[in-house]
Design a protein around this motif. Structure first.
Motif, PDB file in Angstrom:
ATOM      1  N   UNK A 106       0.766  -1.233   0.000  1.00 56.08           N
ATOM      2  CA  UNK A 106       0.000   0.000   0.000  1.00 56.08           C
ATOM      3  C   UNK A 106       0.805   1.295   0.000  1.00 56.08           C
ATOM      4  N   UNK A 107       0.042   2.376  -0.098  1.00 54.25           N
ATOM      5  CA  UNK A 107       0.674   3.674  -0.287  1.00 54.25           C
ATOM      6  C   UNK A 107       1.258   4.207   1.009  1.00 54.25           C
ATOM      7  N   UNK A 108       0.723   3.791   2.132  1.00 53.15           N
ATOM      8  CA  UNK A 108       1.267   4.264   3.401  1.00 53.15           C
ATOM      9  C   UNK A 108       2.683   3.743   3.592  1.00 53.15           C
ATOM     10  N   UNK A 109       2.876   2.479   3.214  1.00 58.35           N
ATOM     11  CA  UNK A 109       4.205   1.882   3.285  1.00 58.35           C
ATOM     12  C   UNK A 109       5.149   2.619   2.336  1.00 58.35           C
ATOM     13  N   UNK A 125       6.475   5.645   3.750  1.00 61.13           N
ATOM     14  CA  UNK A 125       7.329   5.534   4.926  1.00 61.13           C
ATOM     15  C   UNK A 125       8.754   5.099   4.631  1.00 61.13           C
ATOM     16  N   UNK A 126       8.987   4.364   3.538  1.00 61.44           N
ATOM     17  CA  UNK A 126      10.362   3.938   3.294  1.00 61.44           C
ATOM     18  C   UNK A 126      11.153   5.115   2.754  1.00 61.44           C
ATOM     19  N   UNK A 127      12.443   5.117   3.096  1.00 61.09           N
ATOM     20  CA  UNK A 127      13.265   6.237   2.658  1.00 61.09           C
ATOM     21  C   UNK A 127      13.821   5.994   1.263  1.00 61.09           C
ATOM     22  N   UNK A 128      14.273   4.772   1.015  1.00 61.77           N
ATOM     23  CA  UNK A 128      14.832   4.453  -0.296  1.00 61.77           C
ATOM     24  C   UNK A 128      14.067   3.267  -0.851  1.00 61.77           C
ATOM     25  N   UNK A 129      13.661   3.372  -2.095  1.00 60.94           N
ATOM     26  CA  UNK A 129      12.954   2.250  -2.723  1.00 60.94           C
ATOM     27  C   UNK A 129      13.712   1.839  -3.966  1.00 60.94           C
ATOM     28  N   UNK A 130      14.122   0.563  -4.009  1.00 63.46           N
ATOM     29  CA  UNK A 130      14.802   0.029  -5.197  1.00 63.46           C
ATOM     30  C   UNK A 130      13.829  -0.913  -5.883  1.00 63.46           C
ATOM     31  N   UNK A 131      13.508  -0.613  -7.125  1.00 65.57           N
ATOM     32  CA  UNK A 131      12.565  -1.444  -7.866  1.00 65.57           C
ATOM     33  C   UNK A 131      13.343  -2.376  -8.774  1.00 65.57           C
TER      34      UNK A 131
END
Lengths: 364, 288
Positions: free
Chosen positions: A292-295, A298-304
């Protein structure tokens, strides 16, 4: 600070007595009430209630630092506050590596290489500092039973042959990686709580949760009424606080799910655009990150991690410090390897989308 | 403040003409992007509460940090020369990025005012990134209790630091979505906070900027994005700016304002910070 007892706050005696008499024992008790309700509970006038709130607030407020002091502290602690992944292009884009004290998310379709990435990070953190490691223990929370020690040692042997050739050292390195296999959310929660104490005692330098989404799917989120003890939110705050106060990097992997029409991704003022784009988007096999969008906030760095056009890519989708770049990679015996050290610039919201075309991503 | 010497009709009231002259002499805090400044009527207004919301990764924290730097632009270069309070509830404040943005701001100032070496040497000395960082007061908040505490404590803090011109809360949402069981209580607490913030903005003549997250809401037969914290909260702010993706570009949409029409403006996030959108934009990273 929220649970700071009123008795420790050095309030003026009449206020301290009043609060104690009304059973308002912690900062949270006093500050959660709006002014009028506080007046009613204390059975006192507005000035008294205001004075109580002002004193309690000052005591419960965390200390102020200037940004310069933060910078000096960061420099003093050394190491640049990063765990280098040894994937040079990615490290450069992230400003040195995975940030310490923040939550980093690795998201992608199954089989793409998330666990491989985590295994490599675990190996790196266990290495002595002269080899670029953090020289510490690693806690690996494996919720899908994907952790393979054999694979990890293989990665170690192929990436750092000089260390792993000596069996005693290999044993020592492997011995630093503690694997937990929580079977349910309750186990996971218990494990985390236990960890708060052991982290500092046992020199843990990295926490990996692989994967977060698997745990959440075990619980039926919609069934829990309202907001009470919402498990994901609790886990989220807890992971962030562990990261920050123990000053370690925390890496969490996430799954993907297919996009449904219910995924509202437009604001009300964008209504005109919505109908135009919908048809085109439905033909692409777009996926969205689970949790979800709340998660996502909250994360600082997202690696896709995604795959398209026959290649796999690591995209830096969210990071306060980095440009939006993608790196093509492959998985080989020494773990993940980038095919290009220079990232490909990705413009627009495409950086956050996840693609997984029909090809068998496991076929290499 | 009656302008013609007559006794005031209502104690504590101010007439509209005086308010207008006061407003016109107010300086605005530049956002770094000329386009966004234009839709905001010059920039972020002091004495008002502005809410800025958007999806993850669109640049809310970047804009927050940019404002914390831009408020410090010295008066002789067209800024307010003030200090900033940054209340961080999510841990997204990365100090190396703040340094980078400070450097970007200084380089832009020197570009626009190339003869600054002729001015006093003390003015030049002020233009160091370390000085900009030293004038940002940072609070790390870990629960809603601490968030309430810091907002209450601000009155005393601002009394002691009278040169603060902006208070940024990044984000105001995070802790209020976590563990509030009683939604009605949450609404009452939030409205208490927003009143306090408005009072602080007016009393100390500073800008209050609240960064908010998004959530989905089911309206008109489909799910749409909307800012978090509910309908009652949406009344609390004087101005609202929504950051969103429009094709491949970042846009800011002025959703609520007492005096300006709704409008959109494109912007970009570059290595130097928030700037106007140009055809090619790329962020450069420097490892410190």
């Amino acid at each position: 600070m929220a649970n700071m007892p009123v008795s420790e706050m050095q309030l003026p005696p009449h206020l301290a007595h009043l609060l104690a008499a009304r059973r308002l024992t912690t900062a949270k008790d006093v500050l959660s009430l709006p002014e009028v309700e506080l007046m009613a509970v204390l059975d006192a006038g507005l000035p008294t209630a205001r004075a109580a709130v002002a004193h309690v607030s000052e005591a419960a407020c965390p200390p102020c630092q200037t940004a310069l002091e933060l910078l000096e502290e960061r420099v003093r602690l050394g190491g640049g506050g990063r765990l280098a992944t040894t994937l040079c292009g990615l490290d450069e884009a992230l400003g040195g590596g995975i940030p310490v004290g923040k939550l980093t998310e690795v998201v992608g379709p199954s089989g793409i290489g998330k666990t491989q990435f985590c295994l490599k990070l675990a190996t790196l953190a266990a290495l002595p500092e002269c080899y670029g490691g953090l020289n510490g223990r690693v806690v690996y929370m494996d919720t899908e039973s994907k952790f393979s020690s054999r694979r990890m040692i293989e990665i170690g042997q192929n990436s750092f042959p000089q260390i792993f050739r000596q069996e005693a050292l290999a044993q020592k390195m492997a011995g630093r990686i503690l694997v937990m296999r929580p079977a349910s959310l309750a186990d996971f929660t218990k494990g985390l709580e236990q960890m708060k104490v052991t982290l500092l005692q046992h020199d843990v330098k990295l926490l990996i949760v692989d994967s977060m989404a698997a745990l959440m799917s075990l619980e039926n989120e919609k069934a829990t009424a309202g907001f009470r003890h919402h498990p994901l939110r609790w886990a989220l705050s807890f992971l962030k606080s562990i990261a920050e106060f123990s000053r370690i990097p925390v890496v969490v992997t996430n799954q993907v799910r297919s996009q449904s029409n219910d995924d509202g991704y437009h604001f009300s003022f964008e209504v005109d655009r919505k109908d135009g784009n919908n048809c085109a988007e439905r033909f692409d096999s777009h996926l969205v990150a689970a949790l979800g969008i709340q998660w996502a906030h909250a994360v600082t760095v997202r690696l896709v991690f995604e795959s398209h056009s026959g290649h796999r890519f690591i995209k830096v989708a969210k990071s306060p410090m980095s440009p939006a770049v993608a790196f093509p990679f492959i998985v080989e015996s020494s773990g993940i390897k980038l095919l290009r050290e220079e990232g490909i610039d990705v413009t627009g919201p495409e950086i956050t989308s996840i693609r997984c075309q029909g090809q068998n991503v496991l076929a290499q | 403040m009656a302008s013609d010497g007559d006794p005031p009709v209502l104690a504590g009231a101010q007439n509209a003409w005086d308010m207008l002259s006061e407003e016109q002499s107010q300086k605005h805090i530049t956002t770094g992007s000329g386009n966004i400044n234009n839709i905001l009527g010059g920039g972020i207004h002091c004495k008002e509460v502005t809410e800025i919301g958007g999806v993850p990764g669109v640049g809310k924290t970047q804009l927050g940090i940019q404002l914390a730097i831009n408020v410090q632009i010295p008066v002789e270069y067209g800024g307010l020369g003030g200090k900033a309070v940054y209340i961080d509830t999510e841990g997204s404040f990365m100090v190396e990025r703040v340094y980078q943005i400070a450097e970007g701001c200084i380089s832009d100032i020197l570009e626009h005012f190339p003869h600054s070496h002729e001015k006093s040497s003390s003015g030049q000395r002020k233009l160091q990134p370390e000085h900009f960082l030293a004038d940002i007061f940072y609070f790390r908040i870990c629960s809603y209790t601490e968030q309430i505490a810091v907002i209450n404590y601000l009155e005393k803090f601002l009394g002691e630091h009278k040169d603060v011109r902006i208070v940024i809360i990044d984000s105001v949402t995070f802790h209020f979505r976590q563990d509030f069981d009683d939604l009605a209580l949450r609404t009452r607490v939030l409205s208490g906070l927003s009143l306090k913030l408005m009072k602080i903005a007016k009393a100390y003549n500073l800008a209050v900027v609240l960064l908010n997250q998004v959530t989905t809401k089911f309206t008109e037969g489909s799910f749409q994005l909307t800012l978090a914290l509910g309908d009652s909260w949406s009344h609390s702010c004087t101005n609202r700016l929504i950051l969103y993706w429009n094709g491949n570009e970042r846009y800011a949409y002025l959703d609520k304002s007492p005096s300006l029409p709704v409008a959109s403006a494109p912007y970009a996030v570059t290595g130097k910070g928030v700037r106007d959108a140009v055809s090619s934009n790329c962020k450069r990273v420097r490892v410190m």
